[in-house]
Structure formats: structure tokens, C-alpha cells
Design an enzyme around this catalytic site. Structure first.
Site, mmCIF file in Angstrom:
data_model
loop_
_atom_site.group_PDB
_atom_site.id
_atom_site.type_symbol
_atom_site.label_atom_id
_atom_site.label_comp_id
_atom_site.label_asym_id
_atom_site.label_seq_id
_atom_site.Cartn_x
_atom_site.Cartn_y
_atom_site.Cartn_z
ATOM 1 N N ASP A 32 0.788 -1.242 0.000
ATOM 2 C CA ASP A 32 0.000 0.000 0.000
ATOM 3 C C ASP A 32 0.825 1.300 0.000
ATOM 4 O O ASP A 32 1.815 1.401 0.737
ATOM 5 C CB ASP A 32 -0.854 0.106 1.275
ATOM 6 C CG ASP A 32 -1.570 -1.166 1.622
ATOM 7 O OD1 ASP A 32 -1.542 -2.102 0.833
ATOM 8 O OD2 ASP A 32 -2.148 -1.218 2.724
ATOM 9 N N GLU A 207 -10.429 -2.788 4.610
ATOM 10 C CA GLU A 207 -9.099 -2.228 4.872
ATOM 11 C C GLU A 207 -8.999 -0.824 4.265
ATOM 12 O O GLU A 207 -9.810 -0.438 3.413
ATOM 13 C CB GLU A 207 -8.012 -3.105 4.223
ATOM 14 C CG GLU A 207 -8.026 -4.544 4.687
ATOM 15 C CD GLU A 207 -6.916 -5.397 4.071
ATOM 16 O OE1 GLU A 207 -6.379 -6.243 4.792
ATOM 17 O OE2 GLU A 207 -6.602 -5.234 2.883
HETATM 18 C C1 FRU Z 1 -3.818 -3.706 2.751
HETATM 19 C C2 FRU Z 1 -3.153 -4.140 4.038
HETATM 20 C C3 FRU Z 1 -3.521 -3.214 5.174
HETATM 21 C C4 FRU Z 1 -2.372 -3.376 6.127
HETATM 22 C C5 FRU Z 1 -1.207 -3.563 5.185
HETATM 23 C C6 FRU Z 1 -0.135 -4.498 5.685
HETATM 24 O O1 FRU Z 1 -3.147 -4.140 1.618
HETATM 25 O O2 FRU Z 1 -3.498 -5.470 4.341
HETATM 26 O O3 FRU Z 1 -4.775 -3.490 5.744
HETATM 27 O O4 FRU Z 1 -2.203 -2.282 6.962
HETATM 28 O O5 FRU Z 1 -1.737 -4.060 3.974
HETATM 29 O O6 FRU Z 1 0.990 -4.437 4.869
#
Ligand code: FRU
Length: 508
Positions: A32, A207
Site C-alpha cells: 500500500d 481495509e
Molecule cells: C492492505 C493491508 C492493510 C495493512 C497492510 C499491511 O493491503 O493489508 O490493511 O495495513 O496491507 O501491509
């Protein structure tokens, strides 16, 4: 000996697929985008990062800066993985008025990060401040600033809501399939305001929520709530849905019951919008990836790419429903023209091929109009398909195509004829409906495409449809082939460009 040889093969594959304009991590794994903030001079891109291996583990915040969102300068790791947990997704903002009381002054570059520390049994929200313009952060000693004793509570995004004079945090209550809203006047003490959801797709995890204001065509700002979900996408795996509505400082109310998706393909997730931009500007980056296969992609030295920066706006569709428009931002200045043609006719069942330079990012902008379909042919020969296809191809029979099926007014994106990556979830074909009411002629279509290493972006129908896909040909795609089936098509205009390299990863 064999090991050495394999290493060489892996790094050749890694180089072949590395984009030259889309942001990729120097090495290791990236997912992300985090902490997207404009500090008045520079854009910061923090990102979920494992610098030591190309899969998700020991996640910290990687960091790069840019003045144009296209040329990035790598910076040191900004938030490390610590004993308090991995540094999961979150946001960055400027505390202009020093409402936290953690800075010496008002009006400096008072950069604050709010993010999740993730342990196997607990996810809680941390605050950190930077005294050196985002280069590194100092964690607030009173952390966590928000903890509800939950192992799946993450990805805070914080905005300042001026009418109610407070900070608002949106955060994923992951397994409850809802988004929590919290309020604070000092970024440290948070009170629960409301929640939104479950809404939209039934799924496993919510998320990375993002609450932003986006300008519509009449100049009004509309509230948009983006929610990334994983798995549960209709295309498989990870997808971002969004809701357009009102936000009164405490409660988000969608203006209709429509579920809208951010992308019609599979590799656009966890998008964020930059904070501290001038009012009405909404610029986004999304992670080009999908949790179904992102840790097994063929590039073993690095994995993960960001989308091009995109300007968001809202446009009413002909039925009166607002829709998101995504336009790549600022790429024009990277262009070197390859060709520019107007009013070229391609008779039915013919094709035209032009060669493309190898190893360069390619942009194609095309508008076309189909001939009037002829009724008689349809009745004599059974169903007559009427299609136009634009394909990036090579001599080895590999092909990446985008096409228009006039009879059903849908486009397709087909990566299934590329041979560089085979995975049960790496499915090949995606489709999106085209709304012909946007055109003067109902047989017209516009496409805007970018092929840059493994990054493929398709914008269609006046940028109202966006398809983002990772692509892995075994051999470079060095031909552009336009073909027709069943009908002639006029290519009203066709522009092709190479884009100047902005990412310097030559050493890898
Ligand atoms: C989304 C996610 C988030 C988390 C991160 C971990 O892709 O799963 O929810 O904070 O990636 O890398």
C-alpha cells in the site's frame, strides 16, 4: 554454479518487468501507499515495505519524495518495524496550528504520521512526528493513541473537518466489515463518532478507508468514502469500492445505494488521496497488486508497483448518477511522439501493425468510430461479431489486448496470452461496459493506455472506466496491432508516445 545461473535468470526477469515511470521499490516488497502528503514543496510517498525480501514480512514504511509525482527520489526508511509491531498502513498530515502541542511552533512543516502497529494479537494506532520534514519520525511516548483491544483494527486516515473544528479519523474495523469514525481536537485523544457499513460487497476484510472531497463538474465538492476489501472482489481477491455521499463531521451518509468499483481489473488496491493539496484537488496513487498473487510475482528481486498519479473528479453519467473520473496526471511532459494519425480507415477483417521500441514505457491515445452495422449480414450468417482490437504483441505469439465489442458496447482487457506468469488466481480477462451517450456518435470509443514494464493501465469512455493490470510477457511486446472484425472502423485519431524514464533502477 546452478544457483549463480538462477540468480542471473531471476534478475534478468526482474529487470525486464521493471517499469520506467511507475514507482517501484528499490528492492524487496512493496504494497500500500501510505502517508501521502504534499508538504508545500514536495510530495511524500511512504509505502508498506519489506526491504529484505520480496514478500510481506517485518513491514516498515519505505519513503520517496518527488516534486511532480513522477520522478521519485528514494529516502531512508521512515518508520521501522519495532517490538511494538510492524508499521502497517496509515496517513501523514500537516499539523499547521500545532493542535497536538507536540511541535515548537505553528506553521512549520509539522508533519505527523498516524498508522497501525501490528502484533499478531493486537493492532493499535500510533502517532509519530517528524522534525526533519518527513525524513524520520519520533514516536509519541504516550502511544498507542487509539486501542480498542482488537487484533484487526487498522489503517487510520485522518482529515481536518473545518466546519466542526476537529480532526476525523476513518479506520477499518476489518472483520466487522465496517469503517469506524473517530474525532479529536489534538490528534492524541480520540472519541468514537459513528461507523459505516457493512456496505457494498460481502467480503472477508475491510481495509484502508479514505474519506476525501472530490470536485464534480458543477464545481461542488462531494464526499467520497473509499473502502478497500480483500478478498471478495467480483474479479477475485482485492478491490476498492467507493461510496459518494455526505459527511457532517460525524456520520457518512451515502447518497444512493449504488456499489461502485474503483477499477474493472484486478491490480488496483489500497488507494490513498494526497492530503494538504489545494481545495478541490484529489490526487491518488494506488498499489498495483492483489493479495491473491502479489508475493509470487515473477520478479524475485522486487515486487510491487504504484499506479500513475491520477487526478480524481466526479461526473454525472447520462442516467444522472455520479461517477468517478480518473485521469493520469502530468505524464504529457514525459512524452516523445512516435506517431500521430487522423481519420485512418481500417476496413473490416483487416489489421495494421506498427513496431514499438523495446524497453520503453508506451502511451497510446485513440478515438475510433465504427461503421454502421449492416442488418443483412447479421441475418445471413448468424450472429455477426463487430469488434476492434488494439494489441501489444510479439513474434512469439504473445499478445496483450484491449478491445471493443460494438454489439454489446463493452471493452475487454485480455492478458491471458502472455506467458511470463502462471498462477491459479492470475486470471486473464476483464470487461467493462461503455456508456455511448457520452459521445456524439454512439459507435465511438476513446481509449487511453499505458504499458510500462509490468504496469498496464487502461482508461476508457472519457476516463470513466479504469482497468489496472499487472502483465508479464515472456518476451518484450514490440508491436502494436490494430485489427477489425465484422465491421470497418475509422481511427479518428491515434497518438503514440514513449515516455521518458523517471525511475532510475539501473543498478539492479
Ligand atoms: C492492505 C493491508 C492493510 C495493512 C497492510 C499491511 O493491503 O493489508 O490493511 O495495513 O496491507 O501491509
Amino acid at each position: 554454479m546452478t544457483e549463480k545461473k538462477n540468480d542471473c535468470v531471476f534478475s534478468k526477469v526482474s529487470r525486464q518487468h521493471r517499469p520506467s515511470v511507475h514507482f517501484t521499490p528499490p528492492t524487496g516488497f512493496m504494497n500500500d501507499p501510505n502517508g501521502l502528503v504534499f508538504d508545500g514543496a514536495q510530495y511524500h510517498l511512504y509505502y508498506q515495505h519489506n526491504p529484505s525480501a520480496a514478500y510481506s514480512a517485518d513491514i516498515c514504511w519505505g519513503h520517496a519524495t518527488s516534486t511532480d509525482l513522477l520522478s521519485w527520489k528514494d529516502q531512508p526508511i521512515a518508520l521501522p518495524n519495532t517490538v511494538d509491531g510492524q508499521a502497517f498502513s496509515g496517513c501523514a498530515l500537516l499539523d499547521h496550528e500545532n493542535s497536538s502541542g507536540l511541535f515548537a511552533n505553528c506553521h512549520g512543516t509539522n508533519l505527523v504520521a498516524l498508522y497501525t502497529r501490528s502484533l499478531p494479537t493486537r493492532q493499535s494506532q500510533y502517532l509519530a512526528i517528524s522534525h526533519n520534514n518527513g525524513q524520520s519520525f519520533e514516536e509519541y511516548p504516550g502511544n498507542p493513541v487509539l486501542d480498542i483491544d482488537n487484533p484487526n483494527f487498522r489503517d487510520p486516515q485522518v482529515i481536518y473537518h473545518a466546519p466542526s473544528r476537529k480532526w476525523v479519523m476513518v479506520i477499518a474495523e476489518v472483520e466487522k466489515h465496517r469503517i469506524g469514525f473517530y474525532g479529536s481536537t489534538d490528534l492524541i485523544h480520540w472519541t468514537h463518532l459513528s461507523h459505516f457499513g457493512p456496505a457494498g460487497l460481502p467480503t472477508v476484510n475491510y481495509e484502508c478507508p479514505n474519506l476525501v472531497q472530490v470536485r464534480d463538474e458543477s464545481g461542488d465538492l462531494r464526499w467520497v468514502l473509499f473502502v478497500s476489501i480483500n478478498p471478495g472482489s467480483p474479479m477475485g481477491g482485492s478491490v476498492t469500492q467507493y461510496f459518494i455521499g455526505d459527511f457532517d463531521g460525524a456520520v457518512f451518509t451515502p447518497s444512493d445505494g449504488i456499489l461502485r468499483l474503483f477499477d474493472f481489473a484486478k491490480d488496483s488496491y489500497a488507494m490513498q488521496v494526497y492530503s494538504n493539496l489545494p481545495a478541490g484537488e484529489a490526487v491518488t496513487l494506488a498499489w498495483m497488486g492483489n493479495w491473491q498473487y502479489c508475493q509470487e510475482l515473477p520478479t524475485q528481486d522486487w515486487r510491487g508497483a504504484m499506479s500513475l498519479p491520477r487526478d480524481l473528479s466526479i461526473r454525472q453519467d447520462p442516467n444522472g448518477y455520479p461517477r468517478l473520473v480518473q485521469k493520469p496526471r502530468g505524464v504529457e511532459k514525459l512524452r516523445r511522439a512516435l506517431s500521430c494519425e487522423h481519420a485512418v480507415y481500417l476496413p473490416k477483417d483487416t489489421h495494421r501493425t506498427v513496431s514499438l521500441p523495446k524497453g520503453k514505457a508506451i502511451e497510446v491515445v485513440i478515438r475510433l468510430t465504427a461503421d454502421e452495422p449492416r442488418q443483412t449480414e447479421t441475418t445471413q450468417t448468424g450472429f455477426q461479431s463487430n469488434r476492434f482490437e488494439l494489441a501489444f504483441a510479439n513474434d512469439e505469439g504473445e499478445k496483450l489486448s484491449v478491445g471493443y465489442d460494438l454489439s454489446s458496447t463493452q471493452i475487454w482487457l485480455d492478458r491471458s496470452k502472455l506467458r511470463g506468469f502462471d498462477h491459479p488466481f492470475f486470471t486473464g480477462r476483464f470487461a467493462a461496459p461503455i456508456n455511448t451517450a457520452f459521445y456524439d456518435n454512439a459507435r465511438s470509443l476513446d481509449l487511453h493506455l499505458f504499458l510500462d514494464g509490468c504496469a498496464f493501465e487502461v482508461y476508457a469512455n472519457e476516463h470513466l472506466e479504469t482497468g489496472t493490470a499487472l502483465v508479464y510477457p515472456e518476451k518484450p511486446l514490440d508491436m502494436l496491432r490494430l485489427s477489425t472484425e465484422g465491421l470497418g472502423f475509422t481511427i479518428d485519431s491515434l497518438e503514440t508516445y514513449t515516455l521518458d524514464k523517471t525511475m532510475r533502477r539501473d543498478t539492479l
